[in-house]
Design a protein around this motif. Structure first.
Motif, short mmCIF file in Angstrom:
data_model
loop_
_atom_site.label_atom_id
_atom_site.label_comp_id
_atom_site.label_asym_id
_atom_site.label_seq_id
_atom_site.Cartn_x
_atom_site.Cartn_y
_atom_site.Cartn_z
N GLU A 54 -30.56 54.84 -12.34
CA GLU A 54 -29.22 55.42 -12.14
C GLU A 54 -28.79 56.17 -13.38
N GLN B 201 -24.78 56.76 -10.63
CA GLN B 201 -25.34 57.19 -9.35
C GLN B 201 -26.86 57.24 -9.45
N ILE B 202 -27.54 57.17 -8.33
CA ILE B 202 -28.99 57.23 -8.33
C ILE B 202 -29.45 58.56 -8.94
N HIS B 203 -30.36 58.44 -9.91
CA HIS B 203 -30.86 59.63 -10.59
C HIS B 203 -31.71 60.43 -9.61
#
Ligand SMILES: Cc1cc2nc3c(=O)[nH]c(=O)nc-3n(C[C@H](O)[C@H](O)[C@H](O)COP(=O)(O)O)c2cc1C
Lengths: 459, 384
Positions: A61, A65-67
């Motif tokens: 993340e 947020q999810i990378h």
């Protein structure tokens, strides 16, 4: 040919980080089995030692947020290796498995199974990385301070070894006449009472062809190096340059004597990349292009944000470095990857200075500061360099990391390996069938021939 | 034989555990017991099953050795890894490992089954198991054994987490968008945020959604607790029944319970365990069982449909049970794998095909295709 030191080579399936370029038109799936099969088959055709898979148990993340800029997603390590055992015959199959989020009984039977299914080709790369972030996917949640991670890892390996040794090598006799499937007295109960594990019972799975799978360790701290010296057969390191390689090699091999081990009982294999070209200049040019692909603008900004601890998306990656100071309160802006930012303000200052002195943009700076060396040159130059590293004890070989899935090492396997074979530094065919054979490691003695200290632990 | 005009289509699985379902099978001629753990022996058995276009093969597993009161055979491999090992060199046939939930992590189980589905091109299913065994608990040492009801309740929670993790990636989450340099669309990746009685799991999975979306869930019913789990979650239910009426009653109750749980009962495949010793005539089948009994020293106690006789009689039994709705199919448990599997495929299957009750080619590449089950919609997908 004299006594040239033999090079050991593994292939690393492309990882979920920005080494792997997915924007290239040749980039294939990181999930389809055909990609794994391609790399494994090519490696076996080139007579390499092993195929290697990394692992990460939570999606990374960034800024909460999810990378999403790098390759995301991968299949489960051990089932992929088991499937590869069906389409290869000799290639070692090495899998990274965390010691923090697994229990010894299950892991020991999984690795014994993989060793049996592959005819003695299993290896386990023990990693200890663990944090509360990853722990959120598991029953136990987040736990274990840094020093206890290696303590748990060591105890886990000790238990696993007891389990692997609890079946004698020739336990299965399948004697139809007498009705004895296992020779009486050849399956021993295991009892372990420790700080991290309490394990008791008769193990389910016969001893594998290698006795124990080959154990890799990837960890760099002093604790990690001691753990490797005490326990591992192979160290997977990040020190691929000649000087750093020699220093690491000397340090780790120097720790072996204290554990009653000889230098050849632990192999040191750094990760490295290779870029080939028709001339040195051509290779350098290709390497620059790959670096540009690996660090597109948004990736450069995200990288800077890890040090600055704040959103920098209003900065132009082709422009100058931020004048604003890092937010030192926000150092875990990126989670789920191993990275240690020590003092962000001094790093920021040093980078500004570097960029100003060289006239670098953000993106150019990131390309420079994240470059990890690797071999760049003609096939002959690269073969020379790899051979020199090994002959002069900067390593015992390398784990080759491609930038493209799945064909990123095809040229290295086709062009560099034959040159290493010509100079007598690399095998032209497999001499044995197991990964221990390839690596020149002895097979651990069965329980019956061990000292009595084990005995006391077995009921 | 007189068959109805359009007979119901049968589903057939075969259990590849040990050397066969009879505890003495390993002691009989041709069993290859020395090669019991040899992957190529298993690969050959899968090829035979595939020749018969069987739906699936099942692999038993447990964290403990076979109990010594039930067989002299000893030793197990991890079933999920065996299934993965069998995947690249098979086609069409489902691969169904048993994976327990009691001493494992749902996050690991989810990605293991998803990965078998990926490496097989959509042919995995998960046979859910659990344990209330003290021995198993001692192997792991995390605490005392659960009660059966407790273990099943934990299994149900594990099934919920595992299946949610399979959906945690939408099918089109990977976008590889060159313009924005985004590899995934994070709006199509989902935290499962499970916070339950037995575990809390955040998600998403590290593994993209498997080809089947949801690999089928297989549950063996043997108690009231497991009945409820099956009715609520199973795609394939394995039951034991010694006669047709018992099977019919159980199948109807399962369908009713599934309907009561808001499911479409037609989505359940109820398969009866069928223990078989097949011979060219009844006497020779009986003689082979007698030999097995003599080796073992006790009668074969199966607790479910047991056929000792000819291929023709077995085919008739299958068709008969199917015709009255007592079963959607069978999980055949050959007494001796090395003998009875060949006969099943080469003698029983052709009779079922002649009766137009069994496929002569695979319906598609996935196990769901063979089972006639649609690929499920993702629970997290935005409804357009
Ligand atoms: C070359 C290398 C590769 C690694 N690969 C992985 C990996 O695949 N998965 C993982 O969870 N950790 C991986 N690690 C992290 C290590 O297991 C370890 O947790 C980390 O290096 C911190 O430990 P240390 O303080 O001893 O260095 C890797 C480390 C190194 C040096």
């Amino acid at each position: 040919m004299g006594a040239r030191k033999q090079i050991h080579l593994g292939v690393h399936f492309p990882g979920v980080n920005n080494t792997t370029v997915w924007t290239d038109p040749r980039s294939g799936s990181q999930i389809d089995f055909t990609s794994f099969e391609h790399l494994a088959r090519r490696a076996e055709e080139a007579k390499l030692d092993f195929f290697f898979l990394a692992e990460g148990l939570r999606l990374r993340e960034h800024k909460g947020q999810i990378h999403d800029l790098d390759v995301v997603g991968r299949p489960d390590t051990l089932p992929v290796l088991a499937a590869l055992a069906a389409v290869t015959d000799r290639l070692g199959l090495a899998g990274t498995i965390n010691t923090t989020f697994n229990e010894p009984w299950e892991l020991a039977r999984q690795f014994a199974t993989l060793d049996i299914l592959s005819g003695g080709r299993a290896a386990w790369n023990l990693v200890t990385s663990s944090d509360a972030f990853t722990g959120e996917n598991f029953r136990r949640g987040g736990f274990l301070p840094h020093d206890e991670r290696y303590e748990r890892a060591a105890e886990l390996v000790a238990v696993a070894r007891k389990l692997w040794d609890s079946w004698d090598d020739d336990a299965v006799i399948a004697h139809a006449g007498s009705g004895q499937f296992v020779r009486p007295g050849s399956v021993h109960e295991v009892r372990h009472e420790g700080k991290h594990f309490q394990v008791r019972g008769e193990f389910t799975t016969p001893r594998g062809p290698q006795g124990h799978p080959v154990l890799f360790q990837a960890g760099d701290s002093s604790d990690g190096r001691d753990f490797a010296a005490a326990t591992a057969d192979v160290v997977f390191s990040a020190h691929s340059t000649f000087e750093a390689g020699q220093a690491f090699f000397t340090d780790v091999k120097g720790r072996l004597a204290a554990h009653g081990r000889r230098p050849e009982e632990l192999l040191i294999l750094p990760a490295t990349t290779v870029v080939l070209g028709d001339s040195a200049q051509d290779a350098a040019e290709r390497s620059r292009e790959i670096r540009l692909q690996q660090v597109p603008g948004p990736t450069a900004i995200a990288f800077l944000e890890q040090v600055w601890g704040r959103d920098l998306t209003d900065h132009d990656p082709e422009g100058a470095l931020p004048r604003i100071e890092p937010d030192v309160e926000n150092l875990d802006i990126t989670r789920g990857r191993v990275r240690h930012v020590k003092d962000p303000r001094s790093i920021a200052a040093a980078w500004r200075e570097l960029a100003d002195a060289n006239g670098w943009s953000i993106r150019q700076l990131v390309i420079e500061v994240t470059s990890r060396g690797g071999f760049v040159g003609t096939a002959t130059q690269v073969a020379d360099a790899i051979d020199r590293h090994v002959q002069e004890d900067a390593s015992d070989g390398f784990i080759l990391v491609p930038h493209l899935t799945p064909g990123g090492l095809d040229d290295v396997l086709d062009q560099v390996v034959p040159l290493l074979q010509e100079r007598g530094s690399f095998r032209t065919d497999y001499a044995g069938t197991t990964l221990r054979d390839h690596l020149g490691l002895t097979r651990p003695a069965p329980r019956a021939t061990r000292s009595t200290s084990d005995r006391a632990l077995v009921g | 034989m007189a068959f109805p005009v359009t007979p119901r289509q049968l589903h057939l699985g075969v259990d590849l555990s040990d050397a066969g379902a009879h505890p003495a099978a390993w002691r009989t001629h041709g069993s290859q017991a020395q090669r019991l753990f040899d992957a190529e022996r298993l690969q050959h058995l899968v090829e035979v099953a595939q020749r018969g276009t069987l739906d699936l093969v099942v692999l038993d597993d447990s964290f403990s050795l076979q109990p010594s009161r039930s067989t002299t055979l000893r030793g197990r491999l991890d079933a999920a890894l065996v299934a993965a090992r069998l995947a690249p060199r098979s086609r069409g046939i489902g691969l169904v490992p048993t994976v327990a939930t009691t001493h494992t992590e749902p996050f690991h189980v989810s990605k293991a089954i998803a990965t078998i589905d990926h490496v097989s091109g959509g042919r995995a299913a998960w046979q859910v198991s659990w344990t209330d065994d003290e021995q198993d608990a001692a192997h792991v040492g995390r605490g005392p054994a659960l009660t059966e009801a407790g273990a099943v309740a934990e299994a149900e929670e594990a099934v919920e987490v595992v299946t949610a993790l399979w959906d945690s990636w939408e099918d089109d989450a990977e976008i590889r968008d060159q313009a924005t340099h985004r590899f995934v669309d994070r709006a199509r990746l989902h935290y499962v945020e499970h916070d339950g009685v037995h575990f809390a799991v955040k998600g998403p999975s590290i593994t993209p959604r498997p080809p089947q979306g949801q690999p089928p869930i297989v549950v063996r019913v043997g108690s009231e607790a497991s009945f409820g789990l099956a009715a609520r979650h199973a795609d394939v239910v394995r039951i034991s029944a010694t006669d047709r009426d018992e099977a019919l009653d159980l199948r109807l109750r399962l369908r009713a319970a599934a309907a009561a749980a808001g499911r479409e009962p037609g989505d359940l495949r109820v398969l009866v365990d069928a223990f078989v010793v097949i011979g060219p005539d009844r006497a020779s089948a009986r003689a082979r069982l007698d030999l097995l009994t003599e080796l073992e020293g006790v009668e074969w106690d199966t607790g479910s449909l047991t056929h000792v006789g000819t291929a023709r009689d077995l085919a008739e039994t299958f068709l008969d049970w199917s015709a009255v709705g007592a079963a959607d199919g069978f999980v055949v448990r050959p007494a001796s794998l090395h003998t009875d599997l060949d006969v099943l495929v080469d003698s029983v299957v052709p009779l079922l095909r002649d009766a137009r009750a069994f496929r002569d080619r695979y319906a598609g590449p996935t196990l769901r295709d063979q089972l006639g089950l649609a690929r499920p919609v993702n629970r997290y997908a935005a409804i357009a």
